[in-house]
Scaffold this motif. Structure first.
Motif, mmCIF file in Angstrom:
data_model
loop_
_atom_site.group_PDB
_atom_site.id
_atom_site.type_symbol
_atom_site.label_atom_id
_atom_site.label_comp_id
_atom_site.label_asym_id
_atom_site.label_seq_id
_atom_site.Cartn_x
_atom_site.Cartn_y
_atom_site.Cartn_z
ATOM 1 N N GLN A 284 3.908 4.587 9.576
ATOM 2 C CA GLN A 284 4.439 5.950 9.501
ATOM 3 C C GLN A 284 4.553 6.422 8.059
ATOM 4 O O GLN A 284 4.228 7.568 7.735
ATOM 5 C CB GLN A 284 5.812 6.015 10.190
ATOM 6 N N ALA A 285 5.016 5.519 7.188
ATOM 7 C CA ALA A 285 5.136 5.892 5.774
ATOM 8 C C ALA A 285 3.766 6.184 5.171
ATOM 9 O O ALA A 285 3.597 7.149 4.410
ATOM 10 C CB ALA A 285 5.829 4.764 5.004
ATOM 11 N N LEU A 286 2.787 5.367 5.517
ATOM 12 C CA LEU A 286 1.434 5.583 5.007
ATOM 13 C C LEU A 286 0.838 6.881 5.526
ATOM 14 O O LEU A 286 0.186 7.621 4.786
ATOM 15 C CB LEU A 286 0.535 4.406 5.413
ATOM 16 N N LYS A 287 1.069 7.146 6.799
ATOM 17 C CA LYS A 287 0.532 8.375 7.379
ATOM 18 C C LYS A 287 1.102 9.599 6.675
ATOM 19 O O LYS A 287 0.383 10.548 6.341
ATOM 20 C CB LYS A 287 0.836 8.427 8.872
ATOM 21 N N GLN A 288 2.416 9.555 6.429
ATOM 22 C CA GLN A 288 3.045 10.676 5.744
ATOM 23 C C GLN A 288 2.504 10.854 4.334
ATOM 24 O O GLN A 288 2.266 11.975 3.887
ATOM 25 C CB GLN A 288 4.562 10.466 5.711
ATOM 26 N N GLN A 289 2.302 9.717 3.648
ATOM 27 C CA GLN A 289 1.768 9.817 2.294
ATOM 28 C C GLN A 289 0.329 10.298 2.295
ATOM 29 O O GLN A 289 -0.064 11.121 1.469
ATOM 30 C CB GLN A 289 1.860 8.453 1.589
ATOM 31 N N LEU A 290 -0.466 9.787 3.222
ATOM 32 C CA LEU A 290 -1.874 10.156 3.265
ATOM 33 C C LEU A 290 -2.055 11.642 3.534
ATOM 34 O O LEU A 290 -2.933 12.287 2.953
ATOM 35 C CB LEU A 290 -2.591 9.340 4.353
ATOM 36 N N ALA A 298 -3.680 14.650 -5.541
ATOM 37 C CA ALA A 298 -4.394 13.562 -6.230
ATOM 38 C C ALA A 298 -5.753 13.279 -5.593
ATOM 39 O O ALA A 298 -6.686 12.859 -6.264
ATOM 40 C CB ALA A 298 -3.540 12.297 -6.224
ATOM 41 N N GLY A 299 -5.827 13.468 -4.273
ATOM 42 C CA GLY A 299 -7.078 13.194 -3.554
ATOM 43 C C GLY A 299 -7.241 11.745 -3.163
ATOM 44 O O GLY A 299 -8.097 11.410 -2.366
ATOM 45 N N THR A 300 -6.413 10.842 -3.730
ATOM 46 C CA THR A 300 -6.594 9.406 -3.520
ATOM 47 C C THR A 300 -5.247 8.731 -3.282
ATOM 48 O O THR A 300 -4.290 8.971 -4.017
ATOM 49 C CB THR A 300 -7.278 8.751 -4.741
ATOM 50 N N LEU A 301 -5.186 7.879 -2.286
ATOM 51 C CA LEU A 301 -4.011 7.053 -2.007
ATOM 52 C C LEU A 301 -4.419 5.591 -2.141
ATOM 53 O O LEU A 301 -5.392 5.151 -1.525
ATOM 54 C CB LEU A 301 -3.484 7.319 -0.589
ATOM 55 N N VAL A 302 -3.693 4.835 -2.939
ATOM 56 C CA VAL A 302 -3.995 3.422 -3.166
ATOM 57 C C VAL A 302 -2.959 2.564 -2.457
ATOM 58 O O VAL A 302 -1.757 2.716 -2.688
ATOM 59 C CB VAL A 302 -4.007 3.087 -4.677
ATOM 60 N N ILE A 303 -3.423 1.682 -1.582
ATOM 61 C CA ILE A 303 -2.536 0.708 -0.939
ATOM 62 C C ILE A 303 -2.707 -0.610 -1.675
ATOM 63 O O ILE A 303 -3.769 -1.231 -1.637
ATOM 64 C CB ILE A 303 -2.881 0.541 0.549
ATOM 65 N N SER A 304 -1.677 -1.022 -2.363
ATOM 66 C CA SER A 304 -1.743 -2.234 -3.176
ATOM 67 C C SER A 304 -0.823 -3.284 -2.578
ATOM 68 O O SER A 304 0.207 -2.964 -1.987
ATOM 69 C CB SER A 304 -1.320 -1.916 -4.612
ATOM 70 N N ALA A 305 -1.201 -4.536 -2.746
ATOM 71 C CA ALA A 305 -0.381 -5.630 -2.223
ATOM 72 C C ALA A 305 0.737 -5.927 -3.200
ATOM 73 O O ALA A 305 0.516 -6.124 -4.391
ATOM 74 C CB ALA A 305 -1.232 -6.871 -2.020
ATOM 75 N N ILE A 306 1.958 -5.962 -2.693
ATOM 76 C CA ILE A 306 3.075 -6.351 -3.542
ATOM 77 C C ILE A 306 2.852 -7.802 -3.982
ATOM 78 O O ILE A 306 2.357 -8.625 -3.216
ATOM 79 C CB ILE A 306 4.406 -6.174 -2.797
ATOM 80 N N TYR A 307 3.152 -8.104 -5.204
ATOM 81 C CA TYR A 307 2.880 -9.412 -5.838
ATOM 82 C C TYR A 307 1.380 -9.664 -6.038
ATOM 83 O O TYR A 307 0.982 -10.734 -6.473
ATOM 84 C CB TYR A 307 3.436 -10.592 -5.020
#
Length: 896
Positions: A284-290, A298-307
């Motif tokens: 849900q958080a990702l959908k809202q951000q996307l 920005a046109g771009t959403l980056v999903i990064s792994a914590i650590y």
């Protein structure tokens, strides 16, 4: 295209059904059930038909029917096979069941009191069966009509787990007393129909051929009546299917993780595993951000792994997002996917996307030209572009080609992508970890098992990949206690070794990484020596490639069947991921209706003939490839003892044996080698072979490698190979100047030939393609951009400017601005500005237009300016028009 599933219990039934399918193709369900899918053509209707052999028994029939419906969403599901006749039938007759009695249901007192379960077939199929039983046309589907002619009865059948082999048996007498209208008896029908009842509106019916008459069963079996009865039942079943008109399927149940048709035009996201666990707080958080304003800007959403962790589930989370109906609705023009890895073939990915958008003629010579082409084709689209497993930020840039309606979604461990919105993904919660373990094991856990599972989940750091590896070992019979003990010991060894070498404190990230590596090591230790060798050979492949069955057969020097079994086993052990082919168009089929897409969207079931290797496991495979065949310690695994060049040389030798007359371009395409041959030749240190390959000729005198790449729709591979060979030739200048210069000129000439292709398409011909709707305006605009001739560009734009939608005007303006000759640039800009309507121009576009006009000389600028008056008034009113006139006078006075 309507879809059907046919279940059978035993091999003779299965083969009788299979005979009616065209080009049956093997498909493996995520839980191991093997289907074959083919087509059945009748009465100008093509059915997609999936068939499966499930074994005898009621419980299996219910389970398999439920699974087939949930996964495949068929219009029709049939159970076809043989049965024993009770009354009113003779050997070879066919019974289409109106209902199935579950005769073993009841209350056991001094006298058994039956409480029969009743399964009803679909009314529409029953009516079709009655009509076909009267018409006798079904007999024409038999190779020959036997004597006496078999009859079809539409009547009840009894079903239970007991085999009724004698008319003197208590069961037979019981059936006669309590189910007097049943004409046959079998074992699977009641479970089958009970599953259907819970899954409306699927139509279902049971069709049985009479293979025995209770007494004398062994004798008639020896006479081949099982085979005869199975063929008769199959003939009638396909007659029913041929004449049956399925209802509309818009209301069939759909699930984000099942084989439903995506709601987008192009869908390249990988399948979700059958045991996928929802992580709603993340999705849900990702959908809202996307879909939010920040990402839109920005046109771009980056999903990064914590650590910076691997195995945390980045790709799966994004795949689930892509399967979300709301996301698909928001991006109706498609969801594109590219998995990059450490050394990505960016040009091939871009070219694949271009072809997915319908442009098969464009032949980019570099990533820049491919990106420009994509930018034009996507200018008026709403699409999601997923760039998965990015290692270097610069690798993202060629994919940032999206228009205002598009978004770019990036997954990475640590790469910092500038100007992008960021979301850090954490590990699973303890509850989600337990759900994943339970799902992987496909069974409920006892209280004691849940406690062990919770401890294990914590031990492996709640990492999804480590949990999947652990579940596969439990499925193989390893106890929870043994697995936990082995993991803890392995992790302790890794920590000790790392501290010995690095002498630094262990961080939380390192602990989680230890648990993942420990899980890998335990899984590999439990492989047989032969399968461990097979896994090690995967280390000779590049990162993030699709591993096909044909490739595996060559790599492991085994039959296709054996390769298939080994790939499946490694997948079951969680050592492989389900794969998605990004270079070929899937044949339309039973598992979806996406006949016109370049990469299918369907879940794991459809793709288990292709596989991928997680990059962390790929590192282990590459290490095993080079490790000694006789390890020094018991904790080390035996490897293949090969150097990297030796391994590549051996693989190339296996492929070379498949060529005709030693010519590489005669190789059959296995979904792999045409993309990677040059890479393997370079790794094998066979540089001269690379240049010879690119000079091979066909019998007609054409360039053999280009001819084959174009034939397979992979000209981007040819361009990539030429670039690599050119770079090798440049690097060889000092050692052999003559050869180096000759090769460089050769490759430069090849590129000039490619550059000439766009100029060969005349503007008048482009207009004809547009008029006939063979090309879309974006495609024509992309070809104008590709031309290096100013006159050709201007003429092309002017010819089809009327076809340009407002959303494409910014791209057209950019193409016009790039025209080198001002005379032609002025003509085109004037025409474009005349086409501008205030309602179609927003402020950023207005700014872009003004910057473009500023590239002209002042007289030409002033000549074009009146056409912008309506737009000036739109943004600033009449006063802005007065200010514009004042500016004209001032500037003209300053620089006369």
């Amino acid at each position: 295209m309507p879809r059907a599933v046919i279940l059978t219990a035993i091999p003779v039934e299965y083969m009788a059904v299979r005979a009616y399918l065209t080009e049956p193709k093997e498909i493996v369900h995520a839980r191991g059930t093997i289907y074959e899918q083919g087509t059945f053509l009748a009465n100008e209707r093509v059915w997609d038909v999936g068939i499966v052999e499930i074994g005898a028994g009621d419980a299996g029939a219910a389970l398999q029917a439920e699974g087939a419906i949930a996964s495949f969403h068929p219009n029709v599901i049939l159970f076809v096979g043989v049965a024993g006749g009770i009354k009113d039938v003779k050997l070879g007759d066919v019974v289409a069941a109106t209902k199935i009695y579950g005769y073993e249901s009841g209350k056991a007192e001094e006298i058994f009191k039956p409480r029969p379960e009743i399964g009803l077939g679909a009314h529409n199929l029953e009516q079709r069966a009655r009509f076909e039983a009267r018409s006798k046309d079904w007999l024409e589907r038999l190779l020959s009509i036997p004597e006496p002619t078999p009859a079809v009865l539409v009547a009840p059948i009894a079903a239970g787990e007991k085999v009724v082999a004698s008319t003197k048996s208590e069961v037979f007498k019981f059936l006669g007393s309590n189910y007097g209208d049943a004409v046959a008896v079998e074992m699977e029908g009641i479970g089958f129909l009970k599953a259907i009842h819970a899954n409306q509106p699927v139509s279902a019916i049971v069709i049985r051929g009479i293979s025995d008459l209770i007494d004398g069963k062994g004798k008639v079996d020896a006479q081949g009546y099982q085979e005869i009865a199975a063929h008769h039942a199959s003939a009638f079943a396909f007659q029913v299917l041929a004449k049956f008109v399925p209802e509309q399927t818009d209301n069939l149940k759909e699930s984000s993780a099942t084989l439903s048709k995506p709601k987008t035009g192009i869908f390249q996201a990988p399948p979700l595993p059958s045991y996928y666990v929802e992580r709603p707080q993340i999705s849900q958080a990702l959908k809202q951000q996307l879909l939010g304003e920040a990402t839109a800007k920005a046109g771009t959403l980056v999903i990064s792994a914590i650590y910076g962790l691997g195995g945390i589930g980045k790709s799966t989370v994004v795949a689930a997002l892509a399967h979300d109906p709301e996301i698909q609705s928001h991006f109706p023009d498609g969801i594109f996917w590219a998995t990059l890895g450490q050394q990505p073939d960016i040009l091939s990915f871009l070219s694949t996307w271009i072809q997915a958008l319908g442009d098969y003629d464009f032949k980019p010579i570099n990533s820049d030209s491919a990106s420009l082409q994509l930018r034009t084709l996507l200018a008026d689209k709403k699409a999601l572009l997923v760039v998965d497993d990015v290692w270097h930020p610069e690798h993202v840039e060629p994919f940032r080609v999206a228009g205002a309606g598009c978004r770019v979604l990036v997954t990475t461990r640590e790469a910092v992508v500038k100007g992008a919105t960021r979301y850090d993904l954490d590990v699973m919660t303890p509850e989600q970890s337990l759900e994943l373990l339970t799902s992987c094991l496909n069974q409920e856990l006892t209280k004691v098992e849940l406690e062990s599972a919770a401890t294990l989940a914590k031990t492996v750091g709640y990492l999804p990949l480590a949990l999947e590896l652990a579940a596969s070992q439990v499925s193989d019979g390893i106890s929870w206690a043994e697995l936990l003990g082995d993991l803890e010991a392995e992790i302790a060894d890794l920590e000790t070794l790392d501290r010995w070498e690095a002498e630094e404190a262990t961080s939380e990230a390192k602990r989680k990484n230890y648990s993942l590596v420990a899980s890998f090591n335990l899984s590999l230790r439990r492989l047989s020596p032969e399968r461990l060798k097979c896994f090690a050979w995967l280390g000779v492949l590049p990162d993030d490639v699709t591993i096909t069955e044909n490739l595996a057969a060559t790599l492991w020097e085994c039959s296709l069947t054996q390769a298939r079994k080994t790939l499946r086993y490694l997948r079951q052990q969680a050592l492989l991921l389900p794969g998605v082919s990004s270079t070929s168009v899937e044949k339309p089929g039973f598992f979806g209706e996406n006949a016109d897409i370049s990469v299918s969207s369907l879940p794991e079931t459809r793709f288990l003939s292709n596989y991928r290797l997680h990059d962390l496991l790929h590192d282990l495979a590459r290490n095993l490839l080079q490790s000694s065949t006789t390890p020094e310690t018991a904790s080390q695994l035996p490897g293949l003892g090969l150097s990297i060049p030796e391994a590549h040389q051996q693989l190339l030798a296996r492929y070379h044996r498949q060529t005709t007359n030693g010519l590489w371009h005669t190789l059959a395409d296995d979904g792999y080698i045409y993309s990677q041959l040059i890479w393997h030749l370079e790794k094998a240190e066979k540089v001269e072979e690379i240049h010879r390959l690119l000079q091979e000729e066909t019998p007609e005198g054409n360039n053999g490698w280009y001819w084959q790449c174009e034939r397979e729709g992979k000209t981007a591979n040819f361009v990539k190979d030429i670039l690599k060979a050119w770079a090798i030739a440049e690097g060889n200048f000092r050692e052999n100047r003559t050869e180096s210069i000759g090769l460089q000129y050769r490759y430069a000439l090849i590129f000039t030939s490619f550059n000439s292709l766009a100029s060969n398409i005349l503007p008048e011909f482009m207009v004809a393609l547009l008029e006939q709707e063979i090309w879309k305006p974006a495609q024509a605009l992309a070809y104008v951009r590709q031309s290096n001739d100013s006159e050709h560009q201007a003429e092309g734009l002017e010819k089809f400017i009327e076809y340009l939608r407002p959303s494409l005007l910014p791209e057209a303006l950019e193409v016009a601005r790039a025209i080198g000759d001002e005379y032609y640039r002025v003509q085109v800009l004037r025409d474009l500005i005349e086409k501008l309507a205030p309602s179609s121009v927003d402020y950023p576009f207005w700014q872009k237009t003004l910057h473009t006009l500023a590239s002209l000389t002042r007289p030409n600028f002033l000549e074009a300016l009146p056409h912008l008056a309506p737009v000036i008034i739109k943004f600033g009113g009449v006063e802005a028009l007065r200010e514009t006139v004042k500016a004209m006078k001032d500037v003209s006075r300053w620089w006369k």
